[in-house]
Design a protein around this motif. Sequence first.
Motif, short mmCIF file in Angstrom:
data_model
loop_
_atom_site.label_atom_id
_atom_site.label_comp_id
_atom_site.label_asym_id
_atom_site.label_seq_id
_atom_site.Cartn_x
_atom_site.Cartn_y
_atom_site.Cartn_z
N GLU A 82 0.88 -1.17 0.00
CA GLU A 82 0.00 0.00 0.00
C GLU A 82 0.91 1.22 0.00
O GLU A 82 1.59 1.50 0.98
CB GLU A 82 -0.89 -0.02 1.24
N VAL A 83 0.95 1.89 -1.14
CA VAL A 83 1.89 2.99 -1.32
C VAL A 83 1.20 4.32 -0.99
O VAL A 83 0.16 4.63 -1.57
CB VAL A 83 2.44 3.02 -2.77
N PRO A 84 1.74 5.10 -0.06
CA PRO A 84 1.12 6.38 0.30
C PRO A 84 1.32 7.43 -0.80
O PRO A 84 2.25 7.34 -1.59
CB PRO A 84 1.86 6.77 1.58
N LEU A 85 0.46 8.42 -0.82
CA LEU A 85 0.58 9.49 -1.81
C LEU A 85 1.88 10.28 -1.61
O LEU A 85 2.36 10.91 -2.55
CB LEU A 85 -0.62 10.43 -1.74
N MET A 86 2.44 10.23 -0.40
CA MET A 86 3.69 10.96 -0.13
C MET A 86 4.94 10.16 -0.55
O MET A 86 6.05 10.57 -0.27
CB MET A 86 3.79 11.30 1.37
N TYR A 87 4.75 9.00 -1.19
CA TYR A 87 5.88 8.22 -1.71
C TYR A 87 6.66 9.09 -2.69
O TYR A 87 6.05 9.84 -3.44
CB TYR A 87 5.34 6.98 -2.42
N PRO A 88 7.96 9.09 -2.69
CA PRO A 88 8.90 8.25 -1.95
C PRO A 88 9.35 8.82 -0.61
O PRO A 88 10.27 8.30 0.00
CB PRO A 88 10.07 8.17 -2.91
N HIS A 89 8.71 9.89 -0.16
CA HIS A 89 9.10 10.47 1.13
C HIS A 89 8.59 9.64 2.31
O HIS A 89 9.07 9.79 3.42
CB HIS A 89 8.63 11.92 1.23
N GLU A 90 7.61 8.79 2.05
CA GLU A 90 7.13 7.83 3.04
C GLU A 90 7.24 6.44 2.44
O GLU A 90 6.98 6.26 1.25
CB GLU A 90 5.66 8.09 3.40
N ALA A 91 7.61 5.47 3.26
CA ALA A 91 7.76 4.09 2.79
C ALA A 91 6.39 3.45 2.56
O ALA A 91 5.42 3.78 3.25
CB ALA A 91 8.53 3.27 3.82
N ASN A 114 14.28 -3.32 7.93
CA ASN A 114 14.69 -1.96 8.34
C ASN A 114 14.39 -0.90 7.30
O ASN A 114 14.10 0.24 7.63
CB ASN A 114 16.16 -1.94 8.74
N ILE A 115 14.46 -1.24 6.01
CA ILE A 115 14.21 -0.21 4.99
C ILE A 115 12.73 0.16 4.90
O ILE A 115 12.39 1.15 4.25
CB ILE A 115 14.74 -0.62 3.59
N LEU A 116 11.86 -0.58 5.57
CA LEU A 116 10.45 -0.20 5.62
C LEU A 116 10.16 0.68 6.84
O LEU A 116 9.05 1.18 6.99
CB LEU A 116 9.56 -1.44 5.68
N ARG A 117 11.18 0.85 7.68
CA ARG A 117 10.99 1.65 8.90
C ARG A 117 12.04 2.73 8.98
O ARG A 117 12.06 3.65 8.16
CB ARG A 117 11.03 0.73 10.12
N GLU A 118 12.95 2.59 9.93
CA GLU A 118 13.89 3.67 10.24
C GLU A 118 14.91 3.94 9.14
O GLU A 118 15.44 5.05 9.04
CB GLU A 118 14.61 3.40 11.57
N ASP A 119 15.23 2.96 8.30
CA ASP A 119 16.24 3.17 7.26
C ASP A 119 15.66 3.56 5.90
O ASP A 119 16.37 3.58 4.90
CB ASP A 119 17.11 1.91 7.11
N TRP A 120 14.36 3.87 5.85
CA TRP A 120 13.76 4.28 4.58
C TRP A 120 14.25 5.67 4.21
O TRP A 120 14.39 6.55 5.06
CB TRP A 120 12.24 4.30 4.66
N ASN A 121 14.55 5.88 2.94
CA ASN A 121 14.81 7.23 2.43
C ASN A 121 14.37 7.27 0.98
O ASN A 121 14.24 6.24 0.32
CB ASN A 121 16.27 7.65 2.65
N PRO A 122 14.09 8.46 0.44
CA PRO A 122 13.51 8.59 -0.89
C PRO A 122 14.36 8.04 -2.04
O PRO A 122 13.85 7.87 -3.15
CB PRO A 122 13.33 10.11 -1.05
N VAL A 123 15.62 7.75 -1.79
CA VAL A 123 16.46 7.17 -2.85
C VAL A 123 16.07 5.71 -3.11
O VAL A 123 16.22 5.20 -4.21
CB VAL A 123 17.96 7.26 -2.44
N LEU A 124 15.53 5.05 -2.07
CA LEU A 124 15.12 3.65 -2.21
C LEU A 124 13.87 3.56 -3.07
O LEU A 124 13.15 4.54 -3.24
CB LEU A 124 14.89 3.04 -0.83
N ASN A 125 13.61 2.36 -3.60
CA ASN A 125 12.45 2.19 -4.47
C ASN A 125 11.78 0.84 -4.23
O ASN A 125 12.22 0.06 -3.39
CB ASN A 125 12.84 2.38 -5.94
N ILE A 126 10.77 0.55 -5.01
CA ILE A 126 10.01 -0.69 -4.88
C ILE A 126 10.92 -1.90 -5.12
O ILE A 126 10.82 -2.91 -4.42
CB ILE A 126 8.81 -0.70 -5.85
N ASN A 127 11.80 -1.80 -6.10
CA ASN A 127 12.73 -2.90 -6.41
C ASN A 127 13.58 -3.25 -5.19
O ASN A 127 13.79 -4.42 -4.87
CB ASN A 127 13.61 -2.50 -7.59
N THR A 128 14.05 -2.22 -4.48
CA THR A 128 14.87 -2.44 -3.28
C THR A 128 14.09 -3.20 -2.23
O THR A 128 14.62 -4.12 -1.58
CB THR A 128 15.32 -1.08 -2.70
#
Length: 197
Positions: A82-91, A114-128
């Motif tokens: 479930e991708v939020p409208l604020m993606y990629p700023h929100e995981a 961890n990349i779904l929580r504290e280590d998420w950042n906008p550089v990451l993507n769905i593939n990651t």
Amino acid sequence: MIRLFKEKEKLREIAESSDGRAPVKKLSAGELRLHKDISELNLPESCGISFPNGKDDLLNFEITIRPDEGFYGGGDFVFSFEVPLMYPHEAPKVKCKTKVYHPNIDLAGNVCLNILREDWNPVLNINTIIYGLYHLFTQPSHEDPLNPDAAALLRASSQGFQAVVRHVMTNGYRGETYHPLFMQHMKAASYHQSRLK
């Protein structure tokens, strides 16, 4: 009167479009980024994507992971995204829809990645995220577990853990409890550890 105004507005928009068709809905920045991420997916051969609500709803989709090796080899594990409208700023919010005996996934489907929580950042993507989920099945971790029982058994005895995983994958769960085989392996692992001390 308001309804008539809306109809006139709709007719005006259609007349302004160059080919007479209704205007296309404008996508948010998050939807544009998500569209790009999905079009550039580079999934492992053992993974698939589906859109239960149709391809017009990119914000909600499912990923199926079929590991071909490790403890979970041969299983099918479905995750909802479930991708939020604020993606990629929100995981994205990711849940495992398949009940699985795993140290990093609880019975409610919550995933410890961890990349779904504290280590998420906008550089990451769905593939990651998909590769991270795939990695959970090839290299489950007993550290920072969501399922403490599974983590304890993995830590104590990888053979016992494998036996319980195979048993649960073959026979499934009964309600919210594990099969008795789990308790047998836990007792055997505890006994083995106490003898080593």
